[in-house]
Scaffold this active site. Sequence first.
Site, PDB file in Angstrom:
ATOM      1  CG  MET A  29      -0.646  -0.755  -4.557  1.00 58.66           C
ATOM      2  SD  MET A  29       1.691  -1.208  -4.879  1.00 58.66           S
ATOM      3  CE  MET A  29       1.915  -1.730  -3.131  1.00 58.66           C
ATOM      4  CG  ASP A 141       6.472  -0.766 -10.517  1.00 55.38           C
ATOM      5  OD1 ASP A 141       6.757  -0.940 -12.227  1.00 55.38           O
ATOM      6  OD2 ASP A 141       5.717  -0.394 -10.362  1.00 55.38           O
TER       7      ASP A 141
END
Length: 638
Positions: A29, A141
């Site tokens: 990311m 997450d």
Amino acid sequence: MDTTVADPLVGRVLDGRYRIESRIARGGMATVYVARDIRLDRIVAIKVMHAGLASDEDFVTRFIGEAKAAAALSHPNVVAVYDQRTDGEHVFLVMEYVKGNTLRDALTTLGRLGPRAALEIMQPVLAALGAAHRAGLVHRDVKPENVLITEDGQVKVADFGLARAETASKMTKTGMIIGTVGYLAPEQVLAGSADVRSDVYAAGIMLFELMTGELPHQGDTPLAVAYKHVNETVPPPSSLVPGLPRQVDDLVTDATSHDPSRRPQDANQFHAEVSEVFGGLPRDFDRRVEEASRNATGVLEAPAPGHTAVLDPRATDPYVPQRTRTDRAIGALTGRYVLIALGALAALILGWAVWYQTSGQYEHVPSSIIGMKVADARGQLESDGLDVRTAKAIYDDRVHKGGVAKSDPPAGARVAKGETVTLTPSKGITPREVPDVGGKSLADAKKTLEDKGFTVGRTSSSPSQTVAKDRVISTDPDAGEKQSPDEPVSVVVSTGMSMPNLLGQNGDAAANQLRSMGLDVTVQKKKVDGKEPNTVISQDPSEGQGVSRGDDVTIVVNKRDCIVDAGPFQFGCDDGNGEQNVPVPNLTGRRVNDAKKALEDSGFKVNVTGLGGNVVRFQSPNSGEAPRGSTVTLVKGP
């Protein structure tokens, strides 16, 4: 650590403030850098989104929103988010720089942890998640890579809310699933939805992994693993590590139930359950479990000096691979040459593990006391047989007033029973300047103060000749003074100018007095017998009510019999020379335009002179009466 040095961002200054010094890591990311905040002269971590994500408007919008929510979290076990910025094509976060290693590093080195050590690490993790859940924020997450262990043993959780932003991007949905599939709750796999109970599920998976050294669901592809999350239950960790008590198994199986309603309903409830089980385990329990495991499976010799133990987290046989992993971990803990080979990182982590395995004669300074009320922290430490002293309070940007800012020895350190732990209280967040909110509405003033981290305390009101009604007159402390945001700011709001009592006064004088206050005056005339001619017989607003410049006010004046009514301002009597005299209001200090209008409304002509500026510095005549239609001279100045 990412050793790549050919990075075009290294050496650049983002947003004119953050100088990139080195690259830490690169993920699916973003890329993470160490940077220096030039303005505040401090080291920070910068997470720069990859260019593909930064060009996705949906992702950027969601990312900024989640970053704001994460920045609102203030907890000692949460990696702080300081800022979110955009510099050209670079969208980035500015975060607290945590010097240390991840929980994944610890697992890679040790293979697994004893149950007591695993529960000890889970408590600050769940405390951080609990703070987020109370604020309505879901992590989404939870995994060892997002749990950081500082050099002094403090545990911090990173990347709150960012998984949601990543999921919003059509370009990264697949990457997100691959990266976190081992910790996904069934509802995330089936519907893509997540709430606080999904974080509890992931925390239960992580607890399983800490105690066994492997994930409960494994497969050749991410899809196969996701299928198992939906169709298979998580086994009790004792199926892989003999000797674990039923209470520990129950923590994992309850947290990973397929039905979210059967899990602890948020991280705070799970934290309470973990703490209760942890408190019931003897301090030497991990050593007992290790000995029981060796006795049950046979004792293997420790690796020879100079050889590093290789731990295979993918092993699925519940006995032989687990036995090999356990004995190699013990060899790593006791072999001096192995420690040298592993270097500083392994020395830190292994030393920490040795402390847990031999804690029978020692106590520890729990990381949970950071941020705790001093009295509560004292009680907890004293109950563990430690002597407690309190140092002089300091300002701390992470801990609110009255909480423990730091301890000596630091949180996580090993101490012998009877030793002294010194607690340093926080006297609040570091003082900062109170913003100027003078003249703002109360709602706007509150927002401005809150944007700077302050809270509004007592609100009072007071009349003012210069500040409009319902606008802020002042604050306590004054604008520009410094105060800790932990202390409230008092606000004084104007009730406006106080309407004077004009009843019975000369009508001309009353009208001019109101005009000199900056009010728009309407004069009505009415004949009332028994009242003095040309006197005020009623007024609106009434005496004492608040008014502001520009407000409309009305006075009713008793008609005179001596002349014919010729207009709203012609209610004076002839002085015998054919000229009508009216009072001259003193407008010195008023703005020129306002003074000119007030005089013209009274029937005067106005001559304005002077060398500049917009304030009346001198007036002629400045009092008494003058014939209507005569000229009043205003001299303006700065």
